[in-house]
Scaffold this motif. Structure first.
Motif, PDB file in Angstrom:
ATOM      1  N   UNK A 258     -17.716 103.840  -7.112  1.00 16.46           N
ATOM      2  CA  UNK A 258     -17.341 105.189  -6.696  1.00 16.46           C
ATOM      3  C   UNK A 258     -16.389 105.175  -5.507  1.00 16.46           C
ATOM      4  N   UNK A 259     -16.314 104.029  -4.800  1.00 14.23           N
ATOM      5  CA  UNK A 259     -15.418 103.933  -3.649  1.00 14.23           C
ATOM      6  C   UNK A 259     -13.960 104.094  -4.062  1.00 14.23           C
ATOM      7  N   UNK A 260     -13.630 103.737  -5.311  1.00 12.88           N
ATOM      8  CA  UNK A 260     -12.229 103.780  -5.756  1.00 12.88           C
ATOM      9  C   UNK A 260     -11.705 105.212  -5.827  1.00 12.88           C
ATOM     10  N   UNK A 266      -9.005 110.133  -0.614  1.00 15.54           N
ATOM     11  CA  UNK A 266      -8.859 109.909   0.818  1.00 15.54           C
ATOM     12  C   UNK A 266      -7.391 109.771   1.208  1.00 15.54           C
ATOM     13  N   UNK A 267      -6.686 108.876   0.497  1.00 12.80           N
ATOM     14  CA  UNK A 267      -5.264 108.636   0.772  1.00 12.80           C
ATOM     15  C   UNK A 267      -4.455 109.912   0.564  1.00 12.80           C
ATOM     16  N   UNK A 268      -4.742 110.629  -0.519  1.00 11.43           N
ATOM     17  CA  UNK A 268      -4.007 111.860  -0.822  1.00 11.43           C
ATOM     18  C   UNK A 268      -4.201 112.900   0.284  1.00 11.43           C
ATOM     19  N   UNK A 269      -5.441 113.079   0.731  1.00  8.14           N
ATOM     20  CA  UNK A 269      -5.726 114.076   1.761  1.00  8.14           C
ATOM     21  C   UNK A 269      -5.084 113.688   3.093  1.00  8.14           C
ATOM     22  N   UNK A 270      -5.158 112.407   3.424  1.00  8.04           N
ATOM     23  CA  UNK A 270      -4.564 111.965   4.691  1.00  8.04           C
ATOM     24  C   UNK A 270      -3.056 112.203   4.690  1.00  8.04           C
ATOM     25  N   UNK A 271      -2.392 111.813   3.605  1.00  5.04           N
ATOM     26  CA  UNK A 271      -0.937 111.982   3.531  1.00  5.04           C
ATOM     27  C   UNK A 271      -0.553 113.456   3.612  1.00  5.04           C
ATOM     28  N   UNK A 272      -1.386 114.311   3.026  1.00  2.00           N
ATOM     29  CA  UNK A 272      -1.074 115.738   3.032  1.00  2.00           C
ATOM     30  C   UNK A 272      -1.002 116.273   4.458  1.00  2.00           C
ATOM     31  N   UNK A 334      -8.625 109.449  13.789  1.00  2.00           N
ATOM     32  CA  UNK A 334      -9.985 109.198  14.266  1.00  2.00           C
ATOM     33  C   UNK A 334     -11.026 109.781  13.314  1.00  2.00           C
ATOM     34  N   UNK A 335     -10.708 110.946  12.742  1.00  2.00           N
ATOM     35  CA  UNK A 335     -11.643 111.600  11.828  1.00  2.00           C
ATOM     36  C   UNK A 335     -11.656 110.913  10.467  1.00  2.00           C
ATOM     37  N   UNK A 336     -10.465 110.536   9.981  1.00  2.00           N
ATOM     38  CA  UNK A 336     -10.345 110.099   8.585  1.00  2.00           C
ATOM     39  C   UNK A 336     -10.244 108.589   8.407  1.00  2.00           C
ATOM     40  N   UNK A 337     -10.414 107.805   9.460  1.00  3.34           N
ATOM     41  CA  UNK A 337     -10.319 106.355   9.277  1.00  3.34           C
ATOM     42  C   UNK A 337     -11.683 105.703   9.480  1.00  3.34           C
ATOM     43  N   UNK A 338     -11.954 105.197  10.671  1.00  7.36           N
ATOM     44  CA  UNK A 338     -13.169 104.418  10.890  1.00  7.36           C
ATOM     45  C   UNK A 338     -14.438 105.240  10.713  1.00  7.36           C
ATOM     46  N   UNK A 386     -11.235  98.130   2.775  1.00  9.19           N
ATOM     47  CA  UNK A 386     -11.187  99.592   2.830  1.00  9.19           C
ATOM     48  C   UNK A 386     -10.764 100.039   4.225  1.00  9.19           C
ATOM     49  N   UNK A 387     -11.364  99.408   5.250  1.00  5.99           N
ATOM     50  CA  UNK A 387     -10.978  99.714   6.628  1.00  5.99           C
ATOM     51  C   UNK A 387      -9.509  99.385   6.853  1.00  5.99           C
ATOM     52  N   UNK A 388      -9.077  98.218   6.325  1.00 10.07           N
ATOM     53  CA  UNK A 388      -7.680  97.817   6.488  1.00 10.07           C
ATOM     54  C   UNK A 388      -6.720  98.798   5.840  1.00 10.07           C
ATOM     55  N   UNK A 389      -7.047  99.240   4.628  1.00 11.42           N
ATOM     56  CA  UNK A 389      -6.182 100.186   3.920  1.00 11.42           C
ATOM     57  C   UNK A 389      -6.106 101.508   4.678  1.00 11.42           C
ATOM     58  N   UNK A 390      -7.275 102.006   5.090  1.00 11.20           N
ATOM     59  CA  UNK A 390      -7.310 103.287   5.794  1.00 11.20           C
ATOM     60  C   UNK A 390      -6.563 103.189   7.121  1.00 11.20           C
ATOM     61  N   UNK A 391      -6.711 102.048   7.806  1.00 12.93           N
ATOM     62  CA  UNK A 391      -6.023 101.867   9.085  1.00 12.93           C
ATOM     63  C   UNK A 391      -4.510 101.878   8.907  1.00 12.93           C
ATOM     64  N   UNK A 392      -4.038 101.378   7.767  1.00 14.61           N
ATOM     65  CA  UNK A 392      -2.599 101.300   7.531  1.00 14.61           C
ATOM     66  C   UNK A 392      -2.004 102.582   6.957  1.00 14.61           C
ATOM     67  N   UNK A 393      -2.848 103.591   6.717  1.00  8.80           N
ATOM     68  CA  UNK A 393      -2.316 104.850   6.187  1.00  8.80           C
ATOM     69  C   UNK A 393      -1.300 105.464   7.144  1.00  8.80           C
ATOM     70  N   UNK A 394      -1.563 105.336   8.450  1.00 11.22           N
ATOM     71  CA  UNK A 394      -0.626 105.893   9.437  1.00 11.22           C
ATOM     72  C   UNK A 394       0.721 105.200   9.342  1.00 11.22           C
ATOM     73  N   UNK A 395       0.698 103.853   9.262  1.00 13.86           N
ATOM     74  CA  UNK A 395       1.955 103.104   9.142  1.00 13.86           C
ATOM     75  C   UNK A 395       2.657 103.407   7.825  1.00 13.86           C
ATOM     76  N   UNK A 396       1.867 103.589   6.764  1.00  6.95           N
ATOM     77  CA  UNK A 396       2.456 103.924   5.458  1.00  6.95           C
ATOM     78  C   UNK A 396       3.191 105.257   5.537  1.00  6.95           C
TER      79      UNK A 396
END
Length: 674
Positions: A258-260, A266-272, A334-338, A386-396
């Protein structure tokens, strides 16, 4: 403009290196993921494997254990058929181990009462005579497993060493290819700047252009170096771990899957939400660069007019906006990563404890301690990517926004450098009913028509804003006309490439620009077709030799940015020499003598009398005394030619030129009298 597709196309330029790096990354991840399986084997097969059936053998061997004068070997290590031989067991109860000299029918909950072991499973109950093993006896039974544990440990260590080599290789290759991509991108952006028309830079501060080349491309570099590696590693990790979990337990692996979809949402909401802030952040960063550049360029004026406080306040305002948007993005991260990662991890561990709770952890359950350890290890490992991917969302997101800004610049219509070579033209110039506006309908030139023949000197005079410099801008094709024609030797310049057109034209501006280098390089502009002798001759012809001879290194004297260590007159003389070294057919002097003292002006005027021969010369001047010898003088007023003729003819008309000349002479006489 699909930013992702464009970034992918740049990556394809070095696809072999990137693919090799990603293969090495996959091998490193795959090698590393074998760790929990090796640990499971060590626990279940060798540490807890002591509870497996043992058989008695006559002869001692490498895997045999001597106990009370008899030799025993684990059934799976027995070379013969152990299925028909009686077995003995070693079972653990709490922290103690017991020897049972007979087969055990079933396993279940174990207790020790009166020196006997009672095993219960449901309604079944069995009692066995047991001998408690001493520590020395227990170690003897573990002795055959030591070499296997050492082998597996060495195997795991070897795999980690191999993984470290693959990790180093992929990191080196990814960074190398990323640096190459950004090098190519910066070259493309800088080359595009050379292709863009001058009017593009009218409303775009230099600092913003610099930000595109430096800050934005650096953000894109992080995409190829960090984000790409982290996302690819994370995907391999997650797929590999889920595959391993399905081998261990299908139901729990399905829950972990279910994490997938959660990660995708998660990625979609963050980018929005992050896209808006990143656009504003990059814009404010460009504004900061633009203001810093402008402040440095205008530091003399800022300090002379005591504008330090106001300039600092303006800078602080932009800086505060940049800080505010950075803080908003920080709160979002801070809210959407760790926080969310920790929440998911806790939910997963609660599920694990619930699933393996109660009877699942009892002796004889279907799940072994090794499987439990592997599950815990894999769950921990799964949340690392998962932590690594979420952390890199900002750089992405920053890279995507930066890519959008860079590609917007690259997509601007420009003009490629022409490979054709146009022979040096004679220099006959004709403006035929030319009308031009920098902004729509706000015409600065209206129905301009005149002809300048080869070797003639044409002077353009008029009040500020009358259109003098605009005529030269059009002749150089810094801007293109809307109506009319401009022709050189009968050829419409609109049908000539800008490179060919300017190849045989020279210009000297009121405020000359000198590049960092030497006096010699500022004259030749490092053009290999201009020899050292031509440079020295040009400098001598314009009268620059006297001051150059006083410099420590002469023609090789270093010049800092904008030639700030030289006087205005010296910079102007170098600018004259630069134009003349290229031997132009058409020479434009745009207020070229405005900032020069009377003595230097006299030197230049003498040189110009010789150098104007054989080439068409346009002079824009406010000081009418410098153009008395011009073959043709055009008087402009509000974008129109109101008078034309030589000095004597215009003075006889006693029109606008006469009034301007008399006014300047009167002012000159007044200054002389004072």
């Amino acid at each position: 403009m699909n930013v992702g597709k464009r970034l992918y196309q740049y990556a394809l330029l070095y696809k072999k290196t990137i693919i090799l790096a990603l293969i090495m990354l996959a091998l490193a991840v795959g090698t590393e993921l074998t760790g929990p399986f090796i640990a499971k084997k060590m626990i279940d097969n060798h540490i807890l494997g002591i509870e497996e059936p043992w058989v008695m053998v006559e002869n001692a061997g490498d895997d045999t254990v001597k106990y009370k004068g008899k030799n025993y070997v684990r059934a799976e290590y027995h070379e013969g058929d152990a299925s028909e031989q009686p077995t003995v067991r070693i079972l653990q109860v709490k922290l103690d181990y017991y020897f049972i000299d007979e087969p055990v029918a079933f396993d279940g909950e174990r207790t020790i009462e009166n020196g006997k072991m009672i095993i219960e499973k449901g309604e079944q109950r069995a009692t066995y005579e047991v001998d408690e093993l001493t520590n020395q006896q227990l170690l003897a039974f573990y002795q055959p497993e030591v070499k296997r544990l050492i082998y597996l440990s060495a195997l795991y260590l070897g795999l980690m060493v191999i993984a470290s080599f693959f990790t180093y290789g992929q990191s080196y290759l990814l960074q190398q290819s990323a640096n190459r991509i950004i090098q190519r991108m910066r070259t493309d952006v800088f080359g595009q700047i050379q292709r863009l028309p001058v009017n593009y830079f009218d409303n775009l501060p230099a600092g913003k252009v610099v930000s595109r080349i430096t800050n934005d491309t650096e953000a894109i570099r992080e995409l190829y170096v960090t984000v790409l590696a982290q996302f690819f590693t994370g995907i391999i990790y997650i797929v590999g771990i889920l595959t391993a979990l399905f081998f261990l337990d299908v139901r729990l692996a399905a829950i972990c899957s279910l994490i997938i979809p959660i990660l995708i949402v998660w990625v979609f909401m963050y980018r929005k939400f992050a896209s808006k802030y990143n656009h504003l952040i990059r814009s404010r960063l460009s504004d900061l660069n633009a203001m810093i550049n402008e402040s440095i360029q205008g530091m003399t004026i800022i300090q002379a007019f005591r504008r330090q406080k106001q300039t600092t306040n303006e800078f602080e305002k932009i800086n505060e906006e940049y800080f505010r948007y950075r803080n908003k993005l920080l709160n979002l991260e801070a809210i959407m990563t760790h926080n969310l990662v920790n929440l998911l991890r806790n939910v997963a561990f609660v599920t694990l404890i619930w699933y393996f709770g109660g009877a699942s952890l009892t002796v004889g359950a279907a799940v072994s301690v090794g499987v439990l350890y592997a599950f815990v290890d894999y769950l921990n490992r799964m949340f690392q990517p998962v932590t690594g991917i979420v952390t890199q969302l900002a750089n992405l997101e920053q890279a995507r926004v930066s890519g959008e800004r860079v590609f917007r610049l690259l997509d601007r219509e420009g003009e490629d450098v022409s490979n054709t070579t146009l022979p040096r033209y004679q220099g006959n110039v004709m403006f035929d009913d030319v009308t031009f506006a920098y902004k729509e309908e706000d015409y600065v030139l209206k129905n301009i028509s005149f002809e300048a023949k080869q070797g003639e000197t044409v002077a353009l005079v008029g009040h500020t804003g009358s259109g003098k410099s605009s005529i030269m801008n059009l002749l150089f094709r810094f801007y293109d006309i809307e109506h009319g024609k401009i022709m050189i030797d009968g050829q419409d310049i609109q049908h000539m490439s800008r490179q060919d057109l300017r190849k045989h034209m020279g210009i000297v501006l009121q405020d000359p620009f000198l590049f960092t280098g030497t006096i010699e390089s500022n004259v030749s502009l490092d053009d290999p077709s201009i020899t050292r002798e031509q440079v020295e001759k040009a400098l001598k012809d314009v009268g620059a030799e006297p001051f150059i001879n006083q410099l420590p290194k002469g023609f090789d004297e270093p010049v800092v940015e904008k030639g700030s260590t030289l006087s205005a007159g010296q910079r102007q003389l170098i600018s004259f020499a630069r134009a003349l070294a290229y031997n132009p057919a058409i020479l434009i002097l745009d207020e070229a003598t405005a900032n020069i003292d009377t003595e230097t002006e006299a030197i230049i005027q003498d040189a110009l009398d010789v150098l104007k021969k054989g080439r068409t010369t346009f002079i824009i001047a406010h000081r009418l005394s410098t153009i008395k010898s011009a073959d043709q003088i055009l008087v402009l007023d509000h974008g129109r030619i109101v008078e034309r003729g030589n000095h004597d003819e215009l003075m006889e008309k006693k029109g606008k030129y006469y009034q301007m000349y008399q006014l300047q002479q009167g002012m000159k006489q007044s200054r002389t009298a004072v």
